[in-house]
Design a protein around this motif. Sequence first.
Motif, PDB file in Angstrom:
ATOM      1  N   MET A   1       0.848  -1.186   0.000  1.00  0.00           N
ATOM      2  CA  MET A   1       0.000   0.000   0.000  1.00  0.00           C
ATOM      3  C   MET A   1       0.891   1.245   0.000  1.00  0.00           C
ATOM      4  N   SER A   2       0.514   2.220  -0.777  1.00  0.00           N
ATOM      5  CA  SER A   2       1.293   3.451  -0.905  1.00  0.00           C
ATOM      6  C   SER A   2       0.794   4.503   0.064  1.00  0.00           C
ATOM      7  N   SER A   3       1.678   5.438   0.368  1.00  0.00           N
ATOM      8  CA  SER A   3       1.270   6.527   1.240  1.00  0.00           C
ATOM      9  C   SER A   3       0.275   7.418   0.504  1.00  0.00           C
ATOM     10  N   ASN A   4      -0.447   8.215   1.250  1.00  0.00           N
ATOM     11  CA  ASN A   4      -1.457   9.094   0.674  1.00  0.00           C
ATOM     12  C   ASN A   4      -0.830  10.070  -0.325  1.00  0.00           C
ATOM     13  N   ASN A   5       0.356  10.591   0.000  1.00  0.00           N
ATOM     14  CA  ASN A   5       1.042  11.519  -0.890  1.00  0.00           C
ATOM     15  C   ASN A   5       1.393  10.851  -2.223  1.00  0.00           C
ATOM     16  N   HIS A   6       1.863   9.607  -2.155  1.00  0.00           N
ATOM     17  CA  HIS A   6       2.223   8.888  -3.375  1.00  0.00           C
ATOM     18  C   HIS A   6       0.994   8.608  -4.223  1.00  0.00           C
ATOM     19  N   LYS A   7      -0.107   8.285  -3.574  1.00  0.00           N
ATOM     20  CA  LYS A   7      -1.363   8.051  -4.314  1.00  0.00           C
ATOM     21  C   LYS A   7      -1.828   9.332  -4.994  1.00  0.00           C
ATOM     22  N   ASN A   8      -1.683  10.462  -4.324  1.00  0.00           N
ATOM     23  CA  ASN A   8      -2.084  11.745  -4.922  1.00  0.00           C
ATOM     24  C   ASN A   8      -1.221  12.084  -6.138  1.00  0.00           C
ATOM     25  N   ILE A   9       0.076  11.878  -6.020  1.00  0.00           N
ATOM     26  CA  ILE A   9       0.976  12.158  -7.142  1.00  0.00           C
ATOM     27  C   ILE A   9       0.610  11.276  -8.333  1.00  0.00           C
ATOM     28  N   ALA A  10       0.407   9.975  -8.068  1.00  0.00           N
ATOM     29  CA  ALA A  10       0.050   9.044  -9.143  1.00  0.00           C
ATOM     30  C   ALA A  10      -1.287   9.434  -9.786  1.00  0.00           C
ATOM     31  N   THR A  11      -2.242   9.850  -8.965  1.00  0.00           N
ATOM     32  CA  THR A  11      -3.551  10.268  -9.483  1.00  0.00           C
ATOM     33  C   THR A  11      -3.400  11.473 -10.403  1.00  0.00           C
ATOM     34  N   PHE A  12      -2.612  12.446  -9.987  1.00  0.00           N
ATOM     35  CA  PHE A  12      -2.435  13.648 -10.800  1.00  0.00           C
ATOM     36  C   PHE A  12      -1.613  13.388 -12.058  1.00  0.00           C
ATOM     37  N   MET A  13      -0.781  12.353 -12.052  1.00  0.00           N
ATOM     38  CA  MET A  13      -0.073  12.001 -13.284  1.00  0.00           C
ATOM     39  C   MET A  13      -1.075  11.550 -14.345  1.00  0.00           C
ATOM     40  N   HIS A  14      -2.061  10.776 -13.936  1.00  0.00           N
ATOM     41  CA  HIS A  14      -3.093  10.336 -14.883  1.00  0.00           C
ATOM     42  C   HIS A  14      -3.993  11.496 -15.291  1.00  0.00           C
ATOM     43  N   LEU A  15      -4.436  12.268 -14.315  1.00  0.00           N
ATOM     44  CA  LEU A  15      -5.327  13.393 -14.609  1.00  0.00           C
ATOM     45  C   LEU A  15      -4.616  14.501 -15.391  1.00  0.00           C
ATOM     46  N   GLY A  16      -3.298  14.490 -15.382  1.00  0.00           N
ATOM     47  CA  GLY A  16      -2.530  15.463 -16.149  1.00  0.00           C
ATOM     48  C   GLY A  16      -2.824  15.401 -17.642  1.00  0.00           C
ATOM     49  N   ALA A  17      -3.384  14.278 -18.098  1.00  0.00           N
ATOM     50  CA  ALA A  17      -3.757  14.153 -19.513  1.00  0.00           C
ATOM     51  C   ALA A  17      -4.782  15.205 -19.911  1.00  0.00           C
ATOM     52  N   PHE A  18      -5.611  15.622 -18.967  1.00  0.00           N
ATOM     53  CA  PHE A  18      -6.642  16.619 -19.264  1.00  0.00           C
ATOM     54  C   PHE A  18      -6.076  18.038 -19.355  1.00  0.00           C
ATOM     55  N   SER A  19      -4.835  18.223 -18.972  1.00  0.00           N
ATOM     56  CA  SER A  19      -4.236  19.556 -19.069  1.00  0.00           C
ATOM     57  C   SER A  19      -4.036  19.988 -20.518  1.00  0.00           C
ATOM     58  N   LYS A  20      -4.178  19.041 -21.456  1.00  0.00           N
ATOM     59  CA  LYS A  20      -4.041  19.397 -22.874  1.00  0.00           C
ATOM     60  C   LYS A  20      -5.119  20.373 -23.324  1.00  0.00           C
ATOM     61  N   TYR A  21      -6.192  20.466 -22.575  1.00  0.00           N
ATOM     62  CA  TYR A  21      -7.259  21.405 -22.912  1.00  0.00           C
ATOM     63  C   TYR A  21      -6.940  22.829 -22.454  1.00  0.00           C
ATOM     64  N   PHE A  22      -5.890  22.970 -21.654  1.00  0.00           N
ATOM     65  CA  PHE A  22      -5.503  24.282 -21.128  1.00  0.00           C
ATOM     66  C   PHE A  22      -4.086  24.683 -21.525  1.00  0.00           C
ATOM     67  N   ILE A  23      -3.212  23.678 -21.679  1.00  0.00           N
ATOM     68  CA  ILE A  23      -1.799  23.903 -21.997  1.00  0.00           C
ATOM     69  C   ILE A  23      -1.467  23.056 -23.231  1.00  0.00           C
ATOM     70  N   PRO A  24      -0.923  23.659 -24.279  1.00  0.00           N
ATOM     71  CA  PRO A  24      -0.520  22.840 -25.428  1.00  0.00           C
ATOM     72  C   PRO A  24       0.480  21.757 -25.002  1.00  0.00           C
ATOM     73  N   PHE A  25       0.233  20.545 -25.404  1.00  0.00           N
ATOM     74  CA  PHE A  25       1.057  19.383 -25.072  1.00  0.00           C
ATOM     75  C   PHE A  25       1.099  19.096 -23.569  1.00  0.00           C
ATOM     76  N   GLY A  26       0.144  19.634 -22.830  1.00  0.00           N
ATOM     77  CA  GLY A  26       0.084  19.411 -21.390  1.00  0.00           C
ATOM     78  C   GLY A  26      -0.112  17.956 -21.031  1.00  0.00           C
ATOM     79  N   ASN A  27      -0.775  17.201 -21.908  1.00  0.00           N
ATOM     80  CA  ASN A  27      -0.991  15.782 -21.635  1.00  0.00           C
ATOM     81  C   ASN A  27       0.311  14.984 -21.641  1.00  0.00           C
ATOM     82  N   TYR A  28       1.390  15.564 -22.186  1.00  0.00           N
ATOM     83  CA  TYR A  28       2.717  14.940 -22.105  1.00  0.00           C
ATOM     84  C   TYR A  28       3.558  15.613 -21.032  1.00  0.00           C
TER      85      TYR A  28
END
Length: 150
Positions: free
Chosen positions: A1-28
């Motif tokens: 089991m991962s710490s809460n901080n690690h789970k949050n970082i991992a979650t935001f890595m996946h959700l970072g794909a949606f940043s392409k709608y605000f930042i060019p190439f944000g999904n990468y």
Amino acid sequence: MSSNNHKNIATFMHLGAFSKYFIPFGNYIVPILLWTTNKDKSEFIDENGKEAINFQLSILLYTVILGMFSFPFFIFNVFGDASITDLFHHDSISINFSNPGGFRTLIGASFIGVIALVGFFLEIIFVITAALKADKGESYRYPLSIRFIK
């Protein structure tokens, strides 16, 4: 089991794909930045970062391939059955455009459009599923993802 901080970082890595709608190439950019700055903190973050980046690179490859298939339909739609003729071997060339578009072009373009639309919705579903799994501390393997980074 991962710490809460690690789970949050991992979650935001996946959700970072949606940043392409605000930042060019944000999904990468967003997943790569989060992954490179945090991958040494835990195996969980490293694994999720690779998954998120590999999926976005796979989507890029699929989009390029789909674009290559759709290009001829675009050309036929704009130019129709274009023919270039050299009138009596003189210096002037005439271009004859007849029947722009057509039913076969419409069907082909519609088919590719449906594939693109389905892919768009699948990407959203897969990214949200991965983020929810990461938030619970679970691993997730994206379907149809090519493992560019191992």
